[in-house]
Design an enzyme around this catalytic site. Structure first.
Site, PDB file in Angstrom:
ATOM      1  N   CYS A 105       0.836  -1.207   0.000  1.00 53.93           N
ATOM      2  CA  CYS A 105       0.000   0.000   0.000  1.00 53.93           C
ATOM      3  C   CYS A 105       0.869   1.256   0.000  1.00 53.93           C
ATOM      4  O   CYS A 105       1.729   1.416   0.865  1.00 53.93           O
ATOM      5  CB  CYS A 105      -0.927   0.012   1.210  1.00 53.93           C
ATOM      6  SG  CYS A 105      -1.965   1.495   1.278  1.00 53.93           S
ATOM      7  N   ASN A 135      -0.295  -7.828 -10.834  1.00 48.42           N
ATOM      8  CA  ASN A 135      -1.333  -6.855 -10.505  1.00 48.42           C
ATOM      9  C   ASN A 135      -0.960  -5.502 -11.088  1.00 48.42           C
ATOM     10  O   ASN A 135       0.202  -5.130 -11.101  1.00 48.42           O
ATOM     11  CB  ASN A 135      -1.478  -6.763  -8.980  1.00 48.42           C
ATOM     12  CG  ASN A 135      -2.466  -5.695  -8.534  1.00 48.42           C
ATOM     13  OD1 ASN A 135      -2.143  -4.871  -7.697  1.00 48.42           O
ATOM     14  ND2 ASN A 135      -3.659  -5.693  -9.079  1.00 48.42           N
ATOM     15  N   ASP A 181      -3.245  -2.234 -13.547  1.00 50.96           N
ATOM     16  CA  ASP A 181      -3.799  -1.776 -14.819  1.00 50.96           C
ATOM     17  C   ASP A 181      -4.620  -2.818 -15.564  1.00 50.96           C
ATOM     18  O   ASP A 181      -4.765  -2.740 -16.780  1.00 50.96           O
ATOM     19  CB  ASP A 181      -2.687  -1.258 -15.751  1.00 50.96           C
ATOM     20  CG  ASP A 181      -2.040   0.020 -15.238  1.00 50.96           C
ATOM     21  OD1 ASP A 181      -2.598   0.634 -14.309  1.00 50.96           O
ATOM     22  OD2 ASP A 181      -0.969   0.394 -15.754  1.00 50.96           O
TER      23      ASP A 181
END
Length: 307
Positions: free
Chosen positions: A84, A186, A188
């Site tokens: 994150c 992971n 787009d």
């Protein structure tokens, strides 16, 4: 995907063909102080297996302490979020903030693997910034300390969600002959065709779909159809309305009417994307504040586009 991939929405995604589910990320310290919202984020039912509970934190002791709490929920695995990039997380050294200290990241992960009774997986990014992208070496080190799988977002922490995701380094990790754990890519993925293309081009074991599923849980079904060699099907407006209605009602049952109505507003754009002349319905949907006002709007949408 905080306040998005919650219990009701995960159920719909599973129904639509998602193979694997992961909860919203949960702060370890919040779990340890028994914060009700954080414990609610762990909720799932038997129909949502296989599922992982995702946690984050910067303090090793806090992370270790919450293991018992998480394992009591009986997920299939525990996912550690080292990816994150948002300031309130990374700024405290958690999430992708830990990529500034890869040795510490690996050490904490190793400690969690040693103490956990469930498989530990990791979600991370390519590195901290353009000059620091150690993911190929970092993946080997994480595998060596015992993680069960690795998910990689194709951006650095500094990029946040800007620019294009770089899948070439994800492919390097997957095609590294030393790697034997599953590698998930992971970044787009906005359509089923893109998910299939990335999987084939880079050889990853799976593709994570996040933001593209907001208001569009059919992306999982469509991806599954392409994987089987079938064509994508057209989702009718009536079906969009019905699934959106079920989603809203499930959210109200889970969170209460006020919170559910507010949080569902981020999903409407996806559920009704690309429909001509929809502005007349979109504005009321995001401004009314009671179920009694919203349900008639759903019926009006179905009637208006019935022909």
């Amino acid at each position: 995907m905080d306040d998005v991939t919650d219990y009701p929405f995960r159920g719909i995604c599973k129904e639509m063909g998602a193979d694997l589910l992961i909860t919203e990320f949960i702060a370890s310290e919040a779990l340890n102080r028994e914060a009700e919202k954080s414990r609610r984020k762990m909720r799932f039912d038997e129909g949502q297996h296989p599922i992982g509970i995702q946690i984050f934190g910067a303090d090793e002791n806090e992370l270790l302490q919450c293991l018992e709490i998480v394992e009591a929920e009986n997920p299939d695995f525990i996912d550690i979020n080292w990816g994150c990039p948002v300031r309130k997380v990374a700024g405290k050294g958690a999430g992708s903030g830990m990529l500034r200290e890869p040795d510490r990241l690996v050490a904490i992960t190793a400690s969690l693997v040693r103490h956990a009774h469930l498989p530990i997986t990791v979600k991370t990014r390519l590195g901290y910034d353009e000059s620091n992208k150690p993911i190929v070496e970092l993946a080997e080190r994480l595998q060596d300390v015992g993680i069960a799988a690795l998910s990689i977002h194709g951006r650095t922490k500094a990029q946040m969600y800007r620019g294009m995701a770089d899948w070439t380094l994800i492919g390097e990790v997957k095609n590294n002959p030393r790697m034997h754990i599953p590698i998930f890519g992971n970044g787009d993925i906005t359509t089923a065709a893109e998910a299939l293309e990335m999987r084939r081009r880079y050889g990853v074991d799976g593709v994570l779909i996040g933001r593209a599923a907001i208001g569009n849980p059919w992306i999982f079904e469509q991806t599954q159809r392409l994987l089987r060699g079938e064509e994508e099907r057209v989702v009718s407006i009536a079906e969009r309305v019905e699934v959106c209605r079920r989603h809203l009602l499930a959210e109200i049952d889970f969170k209460g009417e006020h919170s559910a109505i507010f949080e569902m507003r981020k999903h409407y754009g996806g559920y009704f994307h690309g429909i001509r002349d929809f502005k007349q319905f979109r504005i009321p949907l995001v401004t009314v504040d009671s179920l009694d006002q919203i349900l008639p709007i759903f019926e009006q949408i179905k009637e208006f586009y019935a022909e």
